[in-house]
Scaffold this active site. Sequence first.
Site, PDB file in Angstrom:
ATOM      1  N   ASP A  31       0.860  -1.197   0.000  1.00 50.09           N
ATOM      2  CA  ASP A  31       0.000   0.000   0.000  1.00 50.09           C
ATOM      3  C   ASP A  31       0.894   1.243   0.000  1.00 50.09           C
ATOM      4  O   ASP A  31       1.916   1.275   0.690  1.00 50.09           O
ATOM      5  CB  ASP A  31      -0.873  -0.017   1.277  1.00 50.09           C
ATOM      6  N   GLY A  36      -4.816   4.910   2.421  1.00 50.18           N
ATOM      7  CA  GLY A  36      -4.868   3.926   3.511  1.00 50.18           C
ATOM      8  C   GLY A  36      -4.204   4.440   4.776  1.00 50.18           C
ATOM      9  O   GLY A  36      -3.647   5.545   4.804  1.00 50.18           O
ATOM     10  N   ALA A  74      -7.003   1.271  -5.566  1.00 50.02           N
ATOM     11  CA  ALA A  74      -7.653   1.943  -6.695  1.00 50.02           C
ATOM     12  C   ALA A  74      -8.237   3.262  -6.200  1.00 50.02           C
ATOM     13  O   ALA A  74      -8.460   3.440  -5.002  1.00 50.02           O
ATOM     14  CB  ALA A  74      -8.779   1.088  -7.266  1.00 50.02           C
ATOM     15  N   TYR A 140     -14.887   6.188 -13.621  1.00 54.68           N
ATOM     16  CA  TYR A 140     -14.575   5.183 -12.595  1.00 54.68           C
ATOM     17  C   TYR A 140     -15.098   3.811 -13.023  1.00 54.68           C
ATOM     18  O   TYR A 140     -14.370   2.814 -13.020  1.00 54.68           O
ATOM     19  CB  TYR A 140     -15.195   5.613 -11.258  1.00 54.68           C
ATOM     20  N   ARG A 220     -29.683   2.984  -2.926  1.00 56.74           N
ATOM     21  CA  ARG A 220     -28.456   2.185  -2.978  1.00 56.74           C
ATOM     22  C   ARG A 220     -28.627   0.931  -2.127  1.00 56.74           C
ATOM     23  O   ARG A 220     -29.460   0.886  -1.217  1.00 56.74           O
ATOM     24  CB  ARG A 220     -27.258   2.991  -2.430  1.00 56.74           C
ATOM     25  N   GLY A 282     -22.888  11.855 -12.483  1.00 62.41           N
ATOM     26  CA  GLY A 282     -22.434  10.461 -12.526  1.00 62.41           C
ATOM     27  C   GLY A 282     -23.214   9.521 -11.631  1.00 62.41           C
ATOM     28  O   GLY A 282     -22.913   8.322 -11.578  1.00 62.41           O
TER      29      GLY A 282
HETATM   30  N1  UDP Z   1     -25.053  11.390  -1.271  1.00 61.73           N
HETATM   31  C1  UDP Z   1     -25.714  12.513  -0.823  1.00 61.73           C
HETATM   32  N2  UDP Z   1     -25.033  13.393  -0.039  1.00 61.73           N
HETATM   33  C2  UDP Z   1     -23.719  13.220   0.299  1.00 61.73           C
HETATM   34  C3  UDP Z   1     -23.052  12.065  -0.156  1.00 61.73           C
HETATM   35  C4  UDP Z   1     -23.749  11.176  -0.954  1.00 61.73           C
HETATM   36  O1  UDP Z   1     -26.900  12.721  -1.116  1.00 61.73           O
HETATM   37  O2  UDP Z   1     -23.143  14.078   0.995  1.00 61.73           O
HETATM   38  C5  UDP Z   1     -25.785  10.404  -2.100  1.00 61.73           C
HETATM   39  C6  UDP Z   1     -25.154  10.145  -3.445  1.00 61.73           C
HETATM   40  O3  UDP Z   1     -25.635  11.076  -4.396  1.00 61.73           O
HETATM   41  C7  UDP Z   1     -25.609   8.709  -3.726  1.00 61.73           C
HETATM   42  C8  UDP Z   1     -25.707   8.089  -2.329  1.00 61.73           C
HETATM   43  O4  UDP Z   1     -25.757   9.190  -1.412  1.00 61.73           O
HETATM   44  O5  UDP Z   1     -26.879   8.726  -4.301  1.00 61.73           O
HETATM   45  C9  UDP Z   1     -24.524   7.222  -1.982  1.00 61.73           C
HETATM   46  O6  UDP Z   1     -23.353   7.953  -2.268  1.00 61.73           O
HETATM   47  P1  UDP Z   1     -21.914   7.468  -1.815  1.00 61.73           P
HETATM   48  O7  UDP Z   1     -20.931   8.528  -2.225  1.00 61.73           O
HETATM   49  O8  UDP Z   1     -21.944   7.096  -0.373  1.00 61.73           O
HETATM   50  O9  UDP Z   1     -21.690   6.121  -2.622  1.00 61.73           O
HETATM   51  P2  UDP Z   1     -21.757   5.817  -4.211  1.00 61.73           P
HETATM   52  O10 UDP Z   1     -23.173   5.370  -4.473  1.00 61.73           O
HETATM   53  O11 UDP Z   1     -21.359   7.042  -4.955  1.00 61.73           O
HETATM   54  O12 UDP Z   1     -20.784   4.710  -4.383  1.00 61.73           O
END
Ligand code: UDP
Length: 327
Positions: A31, A36, A74, A140, A220, A282
């Site tokens: 690492d 990290g 990554a 990504y 999610r 995104g």
């Molecule tokens: N999100 C949000 N506010 C924040 C951070 C994230 O509304 O301050 C939303 C983001 O748009 C996504 C979800 O929470 O829909 C999860 O985001 P995170 O960055 O945790 O993980 P990702 O889905 O991008 O891997």
Amino acid sequence: MNVLVTGGAGYVGSHCVRRLVQAGHSVTVYDNLCAGHRAAIPEGVQFIHADLADLDTLSKALSQGFEAVMHFAAFLDVGESVREPLKYYKNNVANTIGLLDVMRHCDIKRFVFSSTCATYGEPKEFPITESMPQAPINPYGHTKLAMEWALADCAKAWGLGACALRYFNASGAAADGSIGEDHDPEIHLIPVVLQVALEQRPQVSIFGKDYPTPDGTCVRDYIHVEDLAEAHLLALQNIHPGVFDAFNVGTGIGTSVRQLIESAREVTDREIPATDAPRRPGDPPTLLADPTKIKSQLGWRPKYTDIGSILETAWQWHRTHPNGYPK
Ligand code: UDP
């Protein structure tokens, strides 16, 4: 097995290192500590502080007689990948190809790869199965999909045995409170929400309230980091030379941004102010796993299936480590 873990000082990597050690494997962490933490690596685990782009060090490290590599190192910030794609292609693609090349020279044929549900882009149906089209909508996701293709090709060409685990949203912290999530800057929803609970931030922004989801906010599939670690252990034990395979790692349960914030208010018993904000570039509206394949083929079962219990472990970590790991 003797396993080299790249990115083993990071969030998911460090939980996997602990699980591998518990299962009796011999682990070396590789690492560069750009994201990290030295303190996340358990005592007694060999640590090589180096960059993946440093092929001399990598070659020396891998010639020590490893049987497998788990590759976590990554970059993972979707928004940053949109702004700086080459940074992502360099680290997530070029450096990973360099690693595979060295593995080939050292005749190491077991590889577990951190892939992502971001490779599916904006799927039309839910839950998502592994056989659905992969069409990422951000750099990504492109870099991770490019590596899945490379792994499938290497499996055919030189007998690499590779398993790609397509993570949904890694979350939570070790149940014993010893390790957890610490990113700088922090962008992920759960740690951000808990930092608001700790009054380290005034509020959480809800990115988008007009998505085509039940409450208009993104949905999610939050998967506990120790359940992810278990998936890696099982993947390692089930790799076959010459075969590339991929598995979703998620619970199949969806949680919206608003639901998550509400659950965090209950778990922490704090107010957690939230305000509506524009969509984040995104972000697909919904990402929800169908975990049938990993359950039936690897016998994996998640221990954490509700967002409240995941948040409890994260809250325990953040409350006791408000500034993360010692810097
Ligand atoms: N999100 C949000 N506010 C924040 C951070 C994230 O509304 O301050 C939303 C983001 O748009 C996504 C979800 O929470 O829909 C999860 O985001 P995170 O960055 O945790 O993980 P990702 O889905 O991008 O891997």
